[in-house]
Motif scaffolding. Structure first.
Motif, PDB file in Angstrom:
ATOM      1  N   THR A  22      -0.289  35.919  25.867  1.00  0.00           N
ATOM      2  CA  THR A  22       0.470  35.986  27.116  1.00  0.00           C
ATOM      3  C   THR A  22       0.047  34.867  28.064  1.00  0.00           C
ATOM      4  N   ALA A  23      -1.245  34.577  28.113  1.00  0.00           N
ATOM      5  CA  ALA A  23      -1.735  33.473  28.947  1.00  0.00           C
ATOM      6  C   ALA A  23      -1.176  32.137  28.440  1.00  0.00           C
ATOM      7  N   PHE A  24      -1.158  31.956  27.122  1.00  0.00           N
ATOM      8  CA  PHE A  24      -0.565  30.744  26.549  1.00  0.00           C
ATOM      9  C   PHE A  24       0.903  30.623  26.967  1.00  0.00           C
ATOM     10  N   LEU A  25       1.646  31.731  26.879  1.00  0.00           N
ATOM     11  CA  LEU A  25       3.053  31.694  27.275  1.00  0.00           C
ATOM     12  C   LEU A  25       3.207  31.339  28.748  1.00  0.00           C
ATOM     13  N   GLY A  26       2.262  31.763  29.578  1.00  0.00           N
ATOM     14  CA  GLY A  26       2.288  31.383  30.990  1.00  0.00           C
ATOM     15  C   GLY A  26       2.120  29.877  31.158  1.00  0.00           C
ATOM     16  N   ARG A  27       1.220  29.298  30.378  1.00  0.00           N
ATOM     17  CA  ARG A  27       1.030  27.838  30.425  1.00  0.00           C
ATOM     18  C   ARG A  27       2.272  27.127  29.881  1.00  0.00           C
ATOM     19  N   MET A  28       2.847  27.682  28.833  1.00  0.00           N
ATOM     20  CA  MET A  28       4.047  27.089  28.244  1.00  0.00           C
ATOM     21  C   MET A  28       5.206  27.145  29.243  1.00  0.00           C
ATOM     22  N   ARG A  29       5.306  28.251  29.969  1.00  0.00           N
ATOM     23  CA  ARG A  29       6.336  28.387  31.003  1.00  0.00           C
ATOM     24  C   ARG A  29       6.190  27.273  32.038  1.00  0.00           C
ATOM     25  N   ALA A  30       4.964  27.017  32.473  1.00  0.00           N
ATOM     26  CA  ALA A  30       4.721  25.946  33.444  1.00  0.00           C
ATOM     27  C   ALA A  30       5.083  24.582  32.855  1.00  0.00           C
ATOM     28  N   ASP A  31       4.761  24.373  31.579  1.00  0.00           N
ATOM     29  CA  ASP A  31       5.112  23.112  30.922  1.00  0.00           C
ATOM     30  C   ASP A  31       6.628  22.939  30.822  1.00  0.00           C
ATOM     31  N   ILE A  51       8.178  15.847  26.507  1.00  0.00           N
ATOM     32  CA  ILE A  51       8.648  16.142  25.149  1.00  0.00           C
ATOM     33  C   ILE A  51       7.464  16.307  24.207  1.00  0.00           C
ATOM     34  N   THR A  52       6.472  15.463  24.347  1.00  0.00           N
ATOM     35  CA  THR A  52       5.264  15.571  23.522  1.00  0.00           C
ATOM     36  C   THR A  52       4.572  16.913  23.764  1.00  0.00           C
ATOM     37  N   VAL A  53       4.475  17.301  25.023  1.00  0.00           N
ATOM     38  CA  VAL A  53       3.864  18.584  25.370  1.00  0.00           C
ATOM     39  C   VAL A  53       4.685  19.736  24.780  1.00  0.00           C
ATOM     40  N   ALA A  54       6.011  19.642  24.882  1.00  0.00           N
ATOM     41  CA  ALA A  54       6.879  20.691  24.346  1.00  0.00           C
ATOM     42  C   ALA A  54       6.721  20.814  22.832  1.00  0.00           C
ATOM     43  N   GLN A  55       6.596  19.698  22.145  1.00  0.00           N
ATOM     44  CA  GLN A  55       6.409  19.733  20.694  1.00  0.00           C
ATOM     45  C   GLN A  55       5.067  20.359  20.339  1.00  0.00           C
ATOM     46  N   ALA A  56       4.026  20.022  21.085  1.00  0.00           N
ATOM     47  CA  ALA A  56       2.702  20.615  20.844  1.00  0.00           C
ATOM     48  C   ALA A  56       2.744  22.116  21.111  1.00  0.00           C
ATOM     49  N   ASN A  57       3.430  22.509  22.164  1.00  0.00           N
ATOM     50  CA  ASN A  57       3.569  23.936  22.486  1.00  0.00           C
ATOM     51  C   ASN A  57       4.313  24.678  21.380  1.00  0.00           C
ATOM     52  N   ALA A  58       5.351  24.061  20.832  1.00  0.00           N
ATOM     53  CA  ALA A  58       6.118  24.705  19.759  1.00  0.00           C
ATOM     54  C   ALA A  58       5.219  24.948  18.549  1.00  0.00           C
ATOM     55  N   LYS A  59       4.371  23.993  18.239  1.00  0.00           N
ATOM     56  CA  LYS A  59       3.443  24.161  17.111  1.00  0.00           C
ATOM     57  C   LYS A  59       2.426  25.261  17.417  1.00  0.00           C
ATOM     58  N   GLN A  60       1.898  25.253  18.626  1.00  0.00           N
ATOM     59  CA  GLN A  60       0.958  26.303  19.022  1.00  0.00           C
ATOM     60  C   GLN A  60       1.621  27.669  18.981  1.00  0.00           C
ATOM     61  N   LEU A  61       2.869  27.732  19.405  1.00  0.00           N
ATOM     62  CA  LEU A  61       3.605  28.989  19.390  1.00  0.00           C
ATOM     63  C   LEU A  61       3.718  29.526  17.962  1.00  0.00           C
ATOM     64  N   GLU A  62       3.994  28.638  17.027  1.00  0.00           N
ATOM     65  CA  GLU A  62       4.049  29.049  15.623  1.00  0.00           C
ATOM     66  C   GLU A  62       2.705  29.626  15.178  1.00  0.00           C
ATOM     67  N   THR A 102       5.105  43.362  30.306  1.00  0.00           N
ATOM     68  CA  THR A 102       5.979  42.855  31.359  1.00  0.00           C
ATOM     69  C   THR A 102       5.729  41.367  31.597  1.00  0.00           C
ATOM     70  N   ARG A 103       4.455  40.962  31.664  1.00  0.00           N
ATOM     71  CA  ARG A 103       4.123  39.536  31.836  1.00  0.00           C
ATOM     72  C   ARG A 103       4.589  38.723  30.630  1.00  0.00           C
ATOM     73  N   PHE A 104       4.342  39.253  29.434  1.00  0.00           N
ATOM     74  CA  PHE A 104       4.744  38.586  28.201  1.00  0.00           C
ATOM     75  C   PHE A 104       6.257  38.351  28.217  1.00  0.00           C
ATOM     76  N   GLU A 105       7.008  39.414  28.451  1.00  0.00           N
ATOM     77  CA  GLU A 105       8.467  39.359  28.454  1.00  0.00           C
ATOM     78  C   GLU A 105       8.992  38.413  29.545  1.00  0.00           C
ATOM     79  N   SER A 106       8.380  38.447  30.710  1.00  0.00           N
ATOM     80  CA  SER A 106       8.777  37.572  31.811  1.00  0.00           C
ATOM     81  C   SER A 106       8.544  36.103  31.449  1.00  0.00           C
ATOM     82  N   ASN A 107       7.394  35.813  30.866  1.00  0.00           N
ATOM     83  CA  ASN A 107       7.103  34.438  30.447  1.00  0.00           C
ATOM     84  C   ASN A 107       8.139  33.953  29.435  1.00  0.00           C
TER      85      ASN A 107
END
Length: 164
Positions: A22-31, A51-62, A102-107
């Motif tokens: 959930t904390a990661f998703l919060g950081r991803m939301r900010a990105d 775009i580079t950050v978004a690609q790194a986030n997508a990999k982390q999300l996986e 709730t935080r997870f879903e909101s993020n």
């Protein structure tokens, strides 16, 4: 008794992981918010960085998603939604888990919102610069970098859709 202790430990591991996720998703939301701002700025270096950050986030999300599935299975929650996991959690923990949910879903919702807005801005910017790149069949396949990013992120959004 050892089985109950093991199940308690795996449940605790799963919950601790979900806090981190959930904390990661919060950081991803900010990105994603930063990406939208970068696209709006039309500054190439900011756009490329976002775009580079978004690609790194997508990999982390996986990676997070694979780990979540493994921990969820170990804890005996295989195939369950987060809501179902909460219903199977000890009663004294459910309020805390609902807050986490709730935080997870909101993020997740905000990530989708920012990503959708970013795609709209990117399409508008591309139309402004090179309308032919946005019309199917007029340009070579893959000539639109924003379309490639959207296609990559659509795979990531499927991951997000399985969480709610």
């Amino acid at each position: 008794m050892a089985s109950t202790q093991t199940q308690t430990r795996t449940h605790e591991d799963f919950v601790a992981f979900m806090v981190d996720y959930t904390a990661f998703l919060g950081r991803m939301r900010a990105d994603e918010s930063d990406k939208l701002k970068a696209l709006g700025s039309k500054e190439l270096s900011r756009i490329e960085h976002s775009i580079t950050v978004a690609q790194a986030n997508a990999k982390q999300l996986e990676n997070y998603e694979r780990r979540r599935e493994a921990l969820q299975t170990e804890a005996g929650y295989e195939g369950m939604t987060f809501r179902q996991v909460i219903m199977h959690a000890p009663k004294e923990e459910q309020d805390r888990l609902w807050q986490l949910f709730t935080r997870f879903e909101s993020n997740v919702a905000e990530i989708r919102f920012y990503n959708d807005k970013s795609m709209t801005v990117a399409r508008d910017n591309m139309m402004e610069k090179d309308p032919a790149s946005m019309i199917p069949g007029l340009a070579g396949k893959g000539s639109n970098p924003y379309e490639r990013i959207r296609e990559q992120q659509q795979g990531g959004s499927n991951i997000l859709e399985t969480k709610a």
